[in-house]
Design a protein around this motif. Structure first.
Motif, PDB file in Angstrom:
ATOM      1  N   THR A 143       0.830  -1.204   0.000  1.00  0.00           N
ATOM      2  CA  THR A 143       0.000   0.000   0.000  1.00  0.00           C
ATOM      3  C   THR A 143       0.865   1.255   0.000  1.00  0.00           C
ATOM      4  N   LYS A 144       2.149   1.101  -0.216  1.00  0.00           N
ATOM      5  CA  LYS A 144       3.055   2.243  -0.177  1.00  0.00           C
ATOM      6  C   LYS A 144       3.195   2.887  -1.548  1.00  0.00           C
ATOM      7  N   SER A 145       3.377   4.192  -1.539  1.00  0.00           N
ATOM      8  CA  SER A 145       3.579   4.944  -2.774  1.00  0.00           C
ATOM      9  C   SER A 145       5.010   4.776  -3.270  1.00  0.00           C
ATOM     10  N   ILE A 146       5.269   5.219  -4.481  1.00  0.00           N
ATOM     11  CA  ILE A 146       6.631   5.205  -5.013  1.00  0.00           C
ATOM     12  C   ILE A 146       7.558   6.014  -4.107  1.00  0.00           C
ATOM     13  N   GLU A 147       7.065   7.158  -3.678  1.00  0.00           N
ATOM     14  CA  GLU A 147       7.863   8.039  -2.826  1.00  0.00           C
ATOM     15  C   GLU A 147       8.252   7.336  -1.521  1.00  0.00           C
ATOM     16  N   GLU A 148       7.312   6.622  -0.912  1.00  0.00           N
ATOM     17  CA  GLU A 148       7.580   5.910   0.337  1.00  0.00           C
ATOM     18  C   GLU A 148       8.551   4.750   0.119  1.00  0.00           C
ATOM     19  N   LEU A 149       8.374   4.012  -0.971  1.00  0.00           N
ATOM     20  CA  LEU A 149       9.284   2.913  -1.274  1.00  0.00           C
ATOM     21  C   LEU A 149      10.696   3.424  -1.539  1.00  0.00           C
ATOM     22  N   HIS A 150      10.788   4.552  -2.241  1.00  0.00           N
ATOM     23  CA  HIS A 150      12.093   5.143  -2.537  1.00  0.00           C
ATOM     24  C   HIS A 150      12.839   5.477  -1.240  1.00  0.00           C
ATOM     25  N   GLU A 151      12.144   6.029  -0.282  1.00  0.00           N
ATOM     26  CA  GLU A 151      12.768   6.393   0.997  1.00  0.00           C
ATOM     27  C   GLU A 151      13.304   5.149   1.713  1.00  0.00           C
ATOM     28  N   LEU A 152      12.535   4.069   1.693  1.00  0.00           N
ATOM     29  CA  LEU A 152      12.985   2.828   2.309  1.00  0.00           C
ATOM     30  C   LEU A 152      14.226   2.279   1.613  1.00  0.00           C
ATOM     31  N   LEU A 153      14.257   2.380   0.283  1.00  0.00           N
ATOM     32  CA  LEU A 153      15.400   1.888  -0.486  1.00  0.00           C
ATOM     33  C   LEU A 153      16.649   2.726  -0.224  1.00  0.00           C
ATOM     34  N   VAL A 154      16.479   4.038  -0.236  1.00  0.00           N
ATOM     35  CA  VAL A 154      17.618   4.941  -0.027  1.00  0.00           C
ATOM     36  C   VAL A 154      18.184   4.797   1.386  1.00  0.00           C
ATOM     37  N   ASN A 155      17.289   4.611   2.361  1.00  0.00           N
ATOM     38  CA  ASN A 155      17.725   4.456   3.757  1.00  0.00           C
ATOM     39  C   ASN A 155      18.205   3.042   4.078  1.00  0.00           C
ATOM     40  N   LYS A 156      18.216   2.188   3.052  1.00  0.00           N
ATOM     41  CA  LYS A 156      18.683   0.797   3.182  1.00  0.00           C
ATOM     42  C   LYS A 156      17.884  -0.018   4.202  1.00  0.00           C
ATOM     43  N   GLU A 157      16.616   0.381   4.381  1.00  0.00           N
ATOM     44  CA  GLU A 157      15.703  -0.426   5.185  1.00  0.00           C
ATOM     45  C   GLU A 157      15.116  -1.563   4.345  1.00  0.00           C
ATOM     46  N   LEU A 158      15.395  -1.511   3.063  1.00  0.00           N
ATOM     47  CA  LEU A 158      14.841  -2.462   2.095  1.00  0.00           C
ATOM     48  C   LEU A 158      15.776  -2.506   0.901  1.00  0.00           C
ATOM     49  N   THR A 159      16.024  -3.677   0.369  1.00  0.00           N
ATOM     50  CA  THR A 159      16.787  -3.769  -0.880  1.00  0.00           C
ATOM     51  C   THR A 159      15.815  -3.914  -2.053  1.00  0.00           C
ATOM     52  N   VAL A 160      16.308  -3.639  -3.238  1.00  0.00           N
ATOM     53  CA  VAL A 160      15.457  -3.762  -4.425  1.00  0.00           C
ATOM     54  C   VAL A 160      15.081  -5.229  -4.642  1.00  0.00           C
TER      55      VAL A 160
END
Length: 490
Positions: A5-22
């Motif tokens: 349910t996350k937006s692109i913007e929210e997913l991007h933040e998780l990826l950049v902060n390394k809370e999530l990998t691609v």
């Protein structure tokens, strides 16, 4: 962590902060697709192996912090050609077709770092408004599996609405992005004609077709439009311009003039609950400081017959290339060249496609050309001029995107073609005029989404996003999601 349910913007933040990998994101996407796809039927094909390989490459080089789209999964409507996998247009005619090149929009999403996870279902050759004319599968509305997702970009909309992907690409010839977006609670844009290259898009009606994005939020939509728009030497109808479509997002709408065409609010045309919901949305825009002005588009009612005369004429011409010789389905046991043409097209095309080819042939015939096609082009000019006049008085126009909420699947199956075509009355005018229109979620009726379209002048998508974002920030409709989980509708 619920990623779906996350937006692109929210997913991007998780990826950049390394809370999530691609790779983790893409694996989660495919796990969710496996659970929900048996119910929703959004994808004609998926490509997990290639998507994970791309995800690994993005992780290895590192996600670009300045690029919101880097590493983000996306679905592509299956009338947009890709080198990976098949491109079917949801037709028996192309069920085994593999392209040797990528469409320009596909090249651009790849260049932006996005990862294509699959090809989305559609009405056959994009001809339909429910995704029921697909010859390969049935797609349902994630908000209610007994209802249609809209069309022709129904698979693209259902994939985003169900949470399988955060964004998708569709095509809009007469409402085929905005209508399914309205039915499934999404932001969907039909851009100005020429904003996005049509190179590599299987043509329905060349003077009307336009690729556009479907997303959960306005900013996501504008960001994706930035990535896929621009001049393309392979498409001489693409516009030579560079616009940042996000530039007005966050600006107040106080003082903006918003036109309300009275023809969009006809109680004999639009169901009362849809009108009430859109009226409430207009009141919200007034509370945000916009000035609301009634305007008129008196010839809009002639848009549907004009649209179908033009669209079917162009379709009959474009579909001549499917002859059973060069590519696609080829009938067996043909006794002559003419017999091969007839058998191939009779067996390869579905009934709706054949109906439109026949209608187009009549429109272009010597006996009926001036009476049908000639008059339709004149009506098109009148409608375009009326929009231009109205948009000189106001900054944008607003009105319902659809006449009803999503109807039941079984109701549509028995619908007469003319009745189905008239459902497009609120959307086709924009395509005839070539101007942009943005659908945004504005409420619900009996747990089914209602959409409102915001219409602007040529290449004024940034203003549409400005209005849409202001509304979105003042409400929470875009944050509502269907309770579809694990392949069942709860």
């Amino acid at each position: 962590m619920n990623l779906h349910t996350k937006s692109i913007e929210e997913l991007h933040e998780l990826l950049v902060n390394k809370e999530l990998t691609v790779v983790e994101l893409v694996e989660s996407i495919f796990d969710f697709i496996e659970k929900t796809e048996p119910t929703v039927g959004a994808f004609i094909s998926t490509n997990k192996e290639a998507a994970l390989a791309e995800a690994k490459l993005v992780d290895e080089r590192g996600v670009d912090a300045d690029n919101l789209l880097d590493g983000i999964p996306v679905a592509v409507k299956d009338n947009i050609v890709t080198k990976e996998g098949k491109t079917t247009a949801a037709s028996k005619m192309l069920e085994d077709f593999t392209s040797v090149y990528d469409a320009t929009v596909v090249e651009k999403v790849k260049k932006a770092g996005m990862i294509i996870v699959g090809k989305a279902n559609l009405d056959e050759f994009a001809m339909g408004g429910t995704t029921e004319t697909s010859k390969l599968q049935q797609t349902v509305n994630p908000w209610n599996s007994k209802k249609v997702p809209g069309g022709s970009s129904g698979g693209s909309a259902a994939a985003v609405a169900a949470g399988m992907v955060p964004a998708s690409l569709g095509t809009d010839t007469g409402g085929s992005i905005r209508q399914p977006a309205a039915y499934t609670n999404l932001v969907g844009l039909k851009p100005t004609y020429g904003t996005i290259s049509r190179y590599g898009v299987i043509a329905f009606a060349s003077s009307l077709d336009q690729v556009g994005p479907l997303t959960r939020t306005v900013k996501d939509n504008a960001t994706l439009l930035n990535a896929v728009s621009g001049k393309d030497d392979k498409d001489n109808t693409s516009a030579d311009l560079t616009i940042d479509f996000t530039e007005k997002i966050g600006q107040k709408i106080q003082g903006l003039k918003i036109g309300v065409p009275k023809e969009f609010f006809d109680e004999n045309l639009v169901e009362v609950h849809v009108l009430q919901t859109v009226h409430q949305a207009v009141e919200q825009l007034k509370k945000l400081g916009a000035e609301v002005i009634e305007v008129s588009l008196p010839h809009l009612k002639y848009g549907v017959p004009a649209y179908y005369a033009i669209a079917t004429a162009e379709a009959s011409s474009n579909l001549q290339r499917f002859d059973g010789i060069r590519y696609g389905y080829s009938a067996e046991n043909a006794k002559s060249l003419e017999d091969l043409y007839v058998k191939t097209r009779s067996e390869g095309f579905g009934s709706e496609v054949k109906r439109r080819i026949v209608l187009g042939g009549i429109s272009l015939s010597v006996e009926h050309y001036e009476e049908l096609y000639g008059k339709a082009t004149k009506v098109r000019t009148i409608i375009r001029n009326e929009f231009e006049v109205a948009l000189k008085e106001v900054d944008v126009l607003v009105g319902p995107s659809t006449t009803t909420v999503a109807p039941n699947i079984e109701n549509k199956e028995g619908q007469e073609p003319v009745e189905a075509y008239t459902d497009d009355v609120l959307t086709v005018g924009v395509n005839l005029a070539g101007i942009p229109s943005l659908n945004i979620p504005v409420g619900f009726h009996e747990n089914m989404p209602v959409g409102m379209q915001i219409i602007g002048d040529y290449f004024e998508e940034a203003t549409l996003y400005q209005v849409g974002y202001a509304f979105e920030q003042a409400t929470d409709y875009h944050e509502q999601y269907p309770t579809l989980e694990g392949g069942t509708q709860e």
